[in-house]
Design a protein around this motif. Structure first.
Motif, mmCIF file in Angstrom:
data_model
loop_
_atom_site.group_PDB
_atom_site.id
_atom_site.type_symbol
_atom_site.label_atom_id
_atom_site.label_comp_id
_atom_site.label_asym_id
_atom_site.label_seq_id
_atom_site.Cartn_x
_atom_site.Cartn_y
_atom_site.Cartn_z
ATOM 1 N N HIS A 92 0.859 -1.198 0.000
ATOM 2 C CA HIS A 92 0.000 0.000 0.000
ATOM 3 C C HIS A 92 0.888 1.238 0.000
ATOM 4 O O HIS A 92 1.643 1.430 -0.943
ATOM 5 N N GLY A 93 0.869 2.012 1.036
ATOM 6 C CA GLY A 93 1.605 3.275 1.001
ATOM 7 C C GLY A 93 3.100 3.103 1.130
ATOM 8 O O GLY A 93 3.862 4.028 0.851
ATOM 9 N N GLY A 94 3.545 1.931 1.548
ATOM 10 C CA GLY A 94 4.987 1.706 1.669
ATOM 11 C C GLY A 94 5.630 1.455 0.319
ATOM 12 O O GLY A 94 6.845 1.317 0.188
ATOM 13 N N ALA A 95 4.809 1.411 -0.748
ATOM 14 C CA ALA A 95 5.347 1.066 -2.070
ATOM 15 C C ALA A 95 6.269 2.147 -2.612
ATOM 16 O O ALA A 95 7.226 1.852 -3.339
ATOM 17 N N ASN A 96 6.017 3.425 -2.264
ATOM 18 C CA ASN A 96 6.886 4.479 -2.806
ATOM 19 C C ASN A 96 8.318 4.293 -2.318
ATOM 20 O O ASN A 96 9.289 4.485 -3.046
ATOM 21 N N GLN A 97 8.424 3.853 -1.064
ATOM 22 C CA GLN A 97 9.768 3.593 -0.510
ATOM 23 C C GLN A 97 10.366 2.364 -1.196
ATOM 24 O O GLN A 97 11.540 2.337 -1.569
ATOM 25 N N ALA A 98 9.511 1.358 -1.435
ATOM 26 C CA ALA A 98 9.991 0.119 -2.084
ATOM 27 C C ALA A 98 10.417 0.379 -3.532
ATOM 28 O O ALA A 98 11.375 -0.232 -4.025
ATOM 29 N N TYR A 123 3.108 -10.347 -20.140
ATOM 30 C CA TYR A 123 2.680 -10.663 -18.771
ATOM 31 C C TYR A 123 1.979 -9.453 -18.163
ATOM 32 O O TYR A 123 0.904 -9.574 -17.572
ATOM 33 N N PHE A 124 2.555 -8.276 -18.338
ATOM 34 C CA PHE A 124 1.992 -7.056 -17.732
ATOM 35 C C PHE A 124 0.770 -6.597 -18.514
ATOM 36 O O PHE A 124 -0.216 -6.138 -17.934
ATOM 37 N N ILE A 125 0.843 -6.769 -19.839
ATOM 38 C CA ILE A 125 -0.294 -6.334 -20.675
ATOM 39 C C ILE A 125 -1.522 -7.183 -20.356
ATOM 40 O O ILE A 125 -2.608 -6.679 -20.103
ATOM 41 N N GLU A 126 -1.343 -8.518 -20.310
ATOM 42 C CA GLU A 126 -2.481 -9.419 -20.034
ATOM 43 C C GLU A 126 -3.118 -9.164 -18.669
ATOM 44 O O GLU A 126 -4.300 -9.344 -18.471
ATOM 45 N N ARG A 127 -2.281 -8.738 -17.712
ATOM 46 C CA ARG A 127 -2.826 -8.515 -16.360
ATOM 47 C C ARG A 127 -3.164 -7.047 -16.091
ATOM 48 O O ARG A 127 -3.477 -6.676 -14.958
ATOM 49 N N ASN A 128 -3.102 -6.229 -17.131
ATOM 50 C CA ASN A 128 -3.413 -4.788 -16.965
ATOM 51 C C ASN A 128 -2.602 -4.164 -15.836
ATOM 52 O O ASN A 128 -3.154 -3.492 -14.947
ATOM 53 N N LEU A 129 -1.297 -4.437 -15.861
ATOM 54 C CA LEU A 129 -0.420 -3.890 -14.816
ATOM 55 C C LEU A 129 0.267 -2.632 -15.356
ATOM 56 O O LEU A 129 1.046 -2.696 -16.306
ATOM 57 N N TYR A 130 -0.043 -1.506 -14.778
ATOM 58 C CA TYR A 130 0.529 -0.224 -15.198
ATOM 59 C C TYR A 130 1.161 0.460 -13.983
ATOM 60 O O TYR A 130 0.859 0.117 -12.839
ATOM 61 N N PRO A 131 1.971 1.501 -14.228
ATOM 62 C CA PRO A 131 2.531 2.252 -13.091
ATOM 63 C C PRO A 131 1.398 2.856 -12.263
ATOM 64 O O PRO A 131 0.405 3.339 -12.799
ATOM 65 N N ASN A 132 1.529 2.768 -10.937
ATOM 66 C CA ASN A 132 0.549 3.417 -10.065
ATOM 67 C C ASN A 132 1.192 4.640 -9.422
ATOM 68 O O ASN A 132 2.328 5.002 -9.755
ATOM 69 N N ILE A 133 0.490 5.260 -8.520
ATOM 70 C CA ILE A 133 0.934 6.547 -7.960
ATOM 71 C C ILE A 133 2.332 6.466 -7.372
ATOM 72 O O ILE A 133 3.087 7.436 -7.391
ATOM 73 N N ASP A 134 2.699 5.278 -6.888
ATOM 74 C CA ASP A 134 3.975 5.186 -6.157
ATOM 75 C C ASP A 134 5.193 5.089 -7.055
ATOM 76 O O ASP A 134 6.324 5.186 -6.589
ATOM 77 N N PRO A 145 14.369 12.037 2.514
ATOM 78 C CA PRO A 145 14.897 10.669 2.587
ATOM 79 C C PRO A 145 13.809 9.620 2.366
ATOM 80 O O PRO A 145 12.644 9.856 2.696
ATOM 81 N N GLN A 146 14.170 8.463 1.819
ATOM 82 C CA GLN A 146 13.200 7.397 1.519
ATOM 83 C C GLN A 146 12.368 7.029 2.741
ATOM 84 O O GLN A 146 11.184 6.744 2.628
ATOM 85 N N SER A 147 12.983 7.038 3.912
ATOM 86 C CA SER A 147 12.251 6.604 5.120
ATOM 87 C C SER A 147 11.054 7.518 5.405
ATOM 88 O O SER A 147 10.142 7.131 6.111
ATOM 89 N N MET A 148 11.038 8.700 4.807
ATOM 90 C CA MET A 148 9.957 9.658 5.056
ATOM 91 C C MET A 148 8.871 9.599 3.990
ATOM 92 O O MET A 148 7.850 10.297 4.096
ATOM 93 N N PHE A 149 9.057 8.789 2.941
ATOM 94 C CA PHE A 149 8.109 8.832 1.812
ATOM 95 C C PHE A 149 6.697 8.454 2.246
ATOM 96 O O PHE A 149 5.727 9.095 1.877
ATOM 97 N N THR A 150 6.554 7.405 3.052
ATOM 98 C CA THR A 150 5.202 6.982 3.433
ATOM 99 C C THR A 150 4.569 7.984 4.391
ATOM 100 O O THR A 150 3.352 8.175 4.409
ATOM 101 N N VAL A 151 5.400 8.676 5.143
ATOM 102 C CA VAL A 151 4.891 9.742 6.025
ATOM 103 C C VAL A 151 4.265 10.838 5.176
ATOM 104 O O VAL A 151 3.189 11.349 5.482
#
Ligand code: SDX
Length: 432
Positions: A268-274, A356-367, A380-386
């Motif tokens: 979820h929101g931790g994805a931007n850091q990931a 693989y991505f086309i068939e599953r409709n996988l596109y970039p999301n907000i993160d 810093p990355q540690s602050m992204f989810t904040v």
């Protein structure tokens, strides 16, 4: 919300023909009302992850995942990002209308008035171990606000809900900034009455008595737009957590603290850091983008392409499109190149041309792009989810308030399909 005359028919194994109301919402989407299903038939439904289940009626946010549409209170996200700042959008989400100039000024003054933290709360920061994850601090500090500002515990919380909302909206930013300063071992910087919400945040992060710091207007604009992009998103995981906790009539601070904890997860929101960790690893390991995409497709690997895919969007997340454009603007303004953006653009290109991505409709999301912009702003990355939480706060508040005023809402309490053992007898411990 209309209940159509037409009915849905459910024929049960014992032959009973159950007629269920069909609800058609303002955008023409249909849902089947099963509110009395168990009472009428003894049956419940099974829908892990609530992929097919509407938990409430809501007028706050509209998403069309197939067309890539996102609207807050009827306004397209593109329109809001272009014409409003974050405080206007927060006002819109919480109060249901965009403010006029006078309302906007009064709201800003109110937010400034409540932007300071109780002096005793400041000591909490010094008790966390160095390197504590900022989301651990944010969630506990937000819940602790109810100890210092207990108005909502009084008999009729409605009397104090406005002051509580304003306090939380303003103090969350202060807590976020103090968390960063604590991690750096710096003194706290107080908010200023002559700075806007976003100018204040950047100043509270980066101001120093030994440098002549002024928030970069490009970064202030980018932060406003990023917080708007994050401000709400229908019944996502963290908003559903806020609603569920709020449905027990827990106070707003406690409900939002639950939202912070749900947002923390890398799905979820931790994805931007990931995403940033993934891009940095590609650069440091010298791994090819193609091999990373192959790894994301490998069912034997738990690795997924962070920042890709979405439960609702089956096309480009409109926020990712805006963030991608913003990323380039911030880079151009800084006259900089950035290897991270180059890798991200290449990763996007390879994935979007892969079956693989086309068939599953996988596109970039907000993160996928937002982390790069935060990085370019020196955050810093540690602050992204904040920062994601700071942006999502007005949405959480709006949904909490909507639940409180919804005549149909009861305490949230899903059922289950039981898969455990039948009756067992306890054997005394000395015979086990
Ligand atoms: C946010 O809900 C919201 O609105 C959330 C949010 C908001 O504003 O609140 O938009 C913010 O949380 C955005 C999402 C951030 N998370 C990530 O970027 C993490 C990476 N994405 C995935 O974990 C995943 O796409 C989810 C969690 C976002 C969505 O998962 P779903 O809807 O449960 O989809 P799924 O896991 O059932 O995946 C369907 C298929 C699977 O393959 P098959 O079983 O069909 O073979 O797609 C595959 C998945 O393996 N898949 C991916 C993938 N995402 C899904 N494969 C590789 N990389 C990915 N990122």
């Amino acid at each position: 919300m209309l209940k159509e005359e037409k009915k849905a028919h459910l024929v049960l194994p014992d032959g009973r023909d159950i007629q269920l109301d069909v609800i058609t919402d303002n955008m023409g989407n249909h849902s089947i009302d099963i509110a009395s299903l168990r009472k009428d038939t003894g049956y419940i439904t099974y829908d892990p992850g609530f992929m097919n289940t509407g938990s409430c009626m809501s007028s706050i946010c509209y998403i069309n995942g197939e067309k890539g549409i996102l609207r807050y209170r009827g306004y397209d996200i593109e329109d809001l990002v272009q014409n409003c700042d974050f405080i206007e959008v927060a006002y819109l989400l919480i109060k249901g209308v965009l403010p006029n100039t006078k309302e906007r000024q009064e709201y800003t003054q109110l937010l400034n008035k409540h932007s300071l933290l109780h002096v005793d709360m400041r000591n909490f920061f010094r008790s966390y171990p160095h390197g504590a994850h900022p989301m651990a601090i944010l969630a506990s500090m937000v819940a602790s606000l109810s100890a210092f500002y207990p108005e909502m515990e009084e008999r009729d919380p409605e009397d104090n809900i406005d002051i509580t909302v304003t306090r939380l909206l303003s103090k969350m930013r202060t807590i976020a900034a103090f968390t960063y300063r604590q991690d750096k071992g710096y003194d706290f910087v107080e908010p200023r009455y002559d700075y806007s919400y976003c100018e204040n945040f950047l100043n509270m992060l980066f101001s120093s008595p030994v440098i002549d710091y002024h928030p970069d207007p490009v970064h202030v604009k980018a932060l406003n737009q990023l917080l708007i992009l994050h401000a709400d998103h229908e019944q996502n995981c963290s908003t559903s957590a806020v609603r569920l906790v709020g449905s027990s009539e827990a106070n707003l601070y406690a409900s939002v603290a639950a939202g912070c904890c749900a947002l923390w997860g890398p799905k979820h929101g931790g994805a931007n850091q990931a995403v940033m960790a993934m891009l940095n690893k590609i650069i440091s390991d010298g791994e090819s983008v193609e091999s990373v995409v192959e790894k994301a497709k490998d069912k034997n690997s738990s690795f997924r392409l962070s920042g890709f895919g979405h439960r609702v969007y089956k096309t480009f997340d409109p926020r990712a499109r805006i963030a991608k454009k913003m990323c380039k603007e911030v880079l151009e303004a800084g006259h900089a190149q950035d290897r991270l953006l180059e890798v991200a653009l290449k990763l996007e290109e390879v994935a979007l041309n892969d079956d693989y991505f086309i068939e599953r409709n996988l596109y970039p999301n907000i993160d996928f792009y937002t982390g790069i912009i935060f990085h370019l702003m020196g955050i810093p990355q540690s602050m992204f989810t904040v920062l994601f939480a700071m942006g999502r706060l007005p949405g959480w508040i709006a949904h909490y308030l909507e639940w409180r005023h919804d005549p149909y809402q009861k305490i949230g309490r899903p059922r289950q399909v039981y898969s455990g053992p039948e009756l067992k007898k306890v054997i005394p411990i000395n015979e086990r």
